[in-house]
Enzyme design. Structure first.
Site, short mmCIF file in Angstrom:
data_model
loop_
_atom_site.label_atom_id
_atom_site.label_comp_id
_atom_site.label_asym_id
_atom_site.label_seq_id
_atom_site.Cartn_x
_atom_site.Cartn_y
_atom_site.Cartn_z
N GLU A 189 -24.46 111.04 36.36
CA GLU A 189 -25.82 111.06 37.37
C GLU A 189 -27.15 111.09 36.41
OE1 GLU A 189 -23.77 112.83 41.20
OE2 GLU A 189 -24.85 114.28 40.25
N GLU B 244 -17.26 109.60 42.37
CA GLU B 244 -17.25 110.84 42.68
C GLU B 244 -17.42 110.63 44.50
OE1 GLU B 244 -20.12 114.13 41.57
OE2 GLU B 244 -19.51 113.45 39.47
C1 BGP Z 1 -22.43 115.89 41.23
C2 BGP Z 1 -22.05 116.36 39.99
C3 BGP Z 1 -20.52 117.04 39.72
C4 BGP Z 1 -20.08 117.84 41.04
C5 BGP Z 1 -20.83 117.19 42.62
C6 BGP Z 1 -20.61 118.18 43.55
O1 BGP Z 1 -23.72 115.93 41.41
O2 BGP Z 1 -21.86 115.20 39.31
O3 BGP Z 1 -20.61 117.70 38.79
O4 BGP Z 1 -20.32 119.23 41.06
O5 BGP Z 1 -22.13 116.99 42.34
O6 BGP Z 1 -21.69 119.06 43.79
P1 BGP Z 1 -21.33 120.74 43.81
O7 BGP Z 1 -20.46 121.08 42.98
O8 BGP Z 1 -22.70 121.39 43.60
O9 BGP Z 1 -20.82 120.77 45.11
#
Ligand code: BGP
Length: 474
Positions: free
Chosen positions: A179, A372
């Protein structure tokens, strides 16, 4: 056109959210290890509170996380049971170079990832590796100010030389920065930046972004020199921004918001700073310091494929009166009345995934990879300990349907799909364990208590069937 025969179905994790063992195997301390859970987390991520050491008042969820460091065999066996074709994971930079600027890599750290990759390959699972997923050696933050310094490019290059050389026959797909556009929103959390009182934060951020973009291009150059069979991708926190109304001002605002994100991929994929970015930097009075050869380096080393995370669309308005916000991946967005939200207020928009895929494919015409996607939810085991996570199945089903439509009806070229947090792990935004994404439940709570025992949720069997049918049985 159906999904490719070799479509890479799987799931994704990040080192700091699953490994634990934060000091084991001679690992050095990294930024993620000093980011606490609780109310100080977000200000630390944003670089508003400076925290470069651990103290006894805070709880640091990365220290043990879900103990993947010791349990990876059991975990990968479960992923294999689901029929995973691909497992996205990241390397902890400080396992390999504990301080970031060490002359020689740490053999114990290198060996750990050799073992993890071997375990994947044993089951025919393709590792997809993020070189850095929100981690910077703390030593480099303290000594050179992290990515604000050009020297970071050299340290990152050394990391790349080491890992490409070592893992070239085990890992084909690599992502340079997780990201990358989050540098602008969570400068410490994503890139280890802390600011001095009164300095021009935007200037620091864009200079750091330039360093990461150069580092990313150098990674592609090194990978191709070492072994051209390796494929290098960029990684964007994706999602289109919708205009709140059809007022042209709203449409324009949405376009400029998207460009803030596209900027990074425009450079990584098209190989140069786009005109709108040059003009924008000029307006902000920011002059990027470039070295000789930088432009050529960006031009000659573009990415092979484009990967992105997608949780839900964004929404913006030019009218300051329209300001009802809701949470979203890493920074809030306007509330879209047409969408439902998760328990954390994140908007759910499967159609938006089709839109995002089409926008990215139109813009870059390179293969895409959804690395993701998923629903963070509270899972309550029943008296037998079973978890019927139908809400998760529903979310994933809708999103899989959406990307299938993008492939089958719109002709988007999609390499694969890895759901976020395929095994429950620590939330990056909140530091909680209770925000769960997995097909596999991990017995641990937000205070760090629990047996760490793994168990299958209802979605486990469901996803297994999805994979076995190459997305036909949803
Ligand atoms: C993204 C990241 C991840 C992950 C995901 C979900 O921004 O790349 O590392 O954690 O989001 O977010 P969260 O864990 O805050 O629910």
């Amino acid at each position: 056109m159906a999904l490719r025969e070799d479509f890479l179905w799987g799931g994704a994790v990040a080192a700091n959210q699953c490994e634990g063992g934060y000091k084991e195997g001679h690992k050095g301390l990294s930024t993620v290890d000093v980011i606490p859970a609780g109310r100080d987390r977000v200000p630390v991520l944003q670089g508003k509170i400076k925290m470069l050491e651990c103290d006894s008042e805070h709880f640091y969820p990365s220290h043990e996380a879900i103990d993947f460091y010791h349990r990876y065999k059991e975990d990968i066996a479960l992923l294999a049971e689901m029929g995973f074709k691909c497992f996205r994971l990241s390397l902890a930079w400080t396992r390999i170079f504990p301080n970031g600027d060490d002359e020689l890599p740490n053999e114990e750290g290198l060996k750990f990832y050799d073992d993890v990759f071997d375990e994947c390959l044993k089951y025919g699972i393709e590792p997809l590796v993020t070189i850095t997923h929100f981690d910077v050696p703390i030593h480099l933050v303290k000594t050179i100010g992290s990515w604000r310094s050009r020297k970071m490019v050299d340290h990152y290059e050394r990391l790349c030389e080491t890992i490409f050389d070592r893992y070239q026959h085990k890992v084909k797909y690599w992502l340079t920065f997780n990201e990358i556009n989050m540098l602008l929103h969570l400068p410490f959390g994503s890139s280890g930046l802390v600011f001095e009182e009164g300095e021009n934060e935007n200037a620091v951020k864009y200079q750091a972004a330039h360093h990461q973009l150069i580092a990313s291009a150098k990674a592609a150059e090194i990978a191709r020199r070492i072994n051209p069979a390796m494929k290098i991708g960029c990684m964007l926190a994706g999602a289109n921004t919708y205009p709140y109304t059809c007022a042209p001002q709203d449409v324009w605002k949405a376009m400029t918001r998207d460009r803030e994100h596209y900027f990074f991929v425009d450079v990584q994929s098209r190989g140069e700073y786009p005109n709108y970015a040059k003009k924008g930097l000029e307006r902000m009075n920011i002059k990027i310091v470039m070295e000789e050869g930088d432009e050529e380096c960006l031009r000659n080393n573009t990415v092979d494929f484009i990967s992105f995370s997608y949780y839900g669309s964004r929404l913006t308005s030019a009218d300051p009166e329209v300001n009802t916000k809701t949470a979203a991946n890493l920074f809030p967005t306007l509330r879209n009345p047409y969408l439902r939200t998760s328990e954390w207020g994140w908007q759910i928009d499967s159609e938006g995934l089709r839109i995002t895929l089409n926008s990215l494919y139109d813009r870059y015409q390179k293969p895409l990879f959804i690395v993701e996607n998923g629903l963070g939810a509270i899972d309550m085991p029943d008296e037998k300990g079973d978890i019927a996570d139908d809400y998760r199945i529903e979310y994933l089903r809708e999103h899989i349907q959406a990307f299938k439509t993008a492939v089958e009806e719109d002709g988007v070229d999609l390499l694969g799909y890895t759901t976020w947090g395929c095994i429950d792990l620590v939330s990056s935004g909140s530091g909680q364990m209770s925000k769960r994404y997995g097909f596999i439940y991990v017995d641990k709570d937000d205070e760090g208590k629990g047996t760490l025992k793994r168990s299958k949720k209802k979605s486990f069997e469901w996803y297994k069937k999805v994979i076995a049918s190459n997305g036909e049985t949803l």
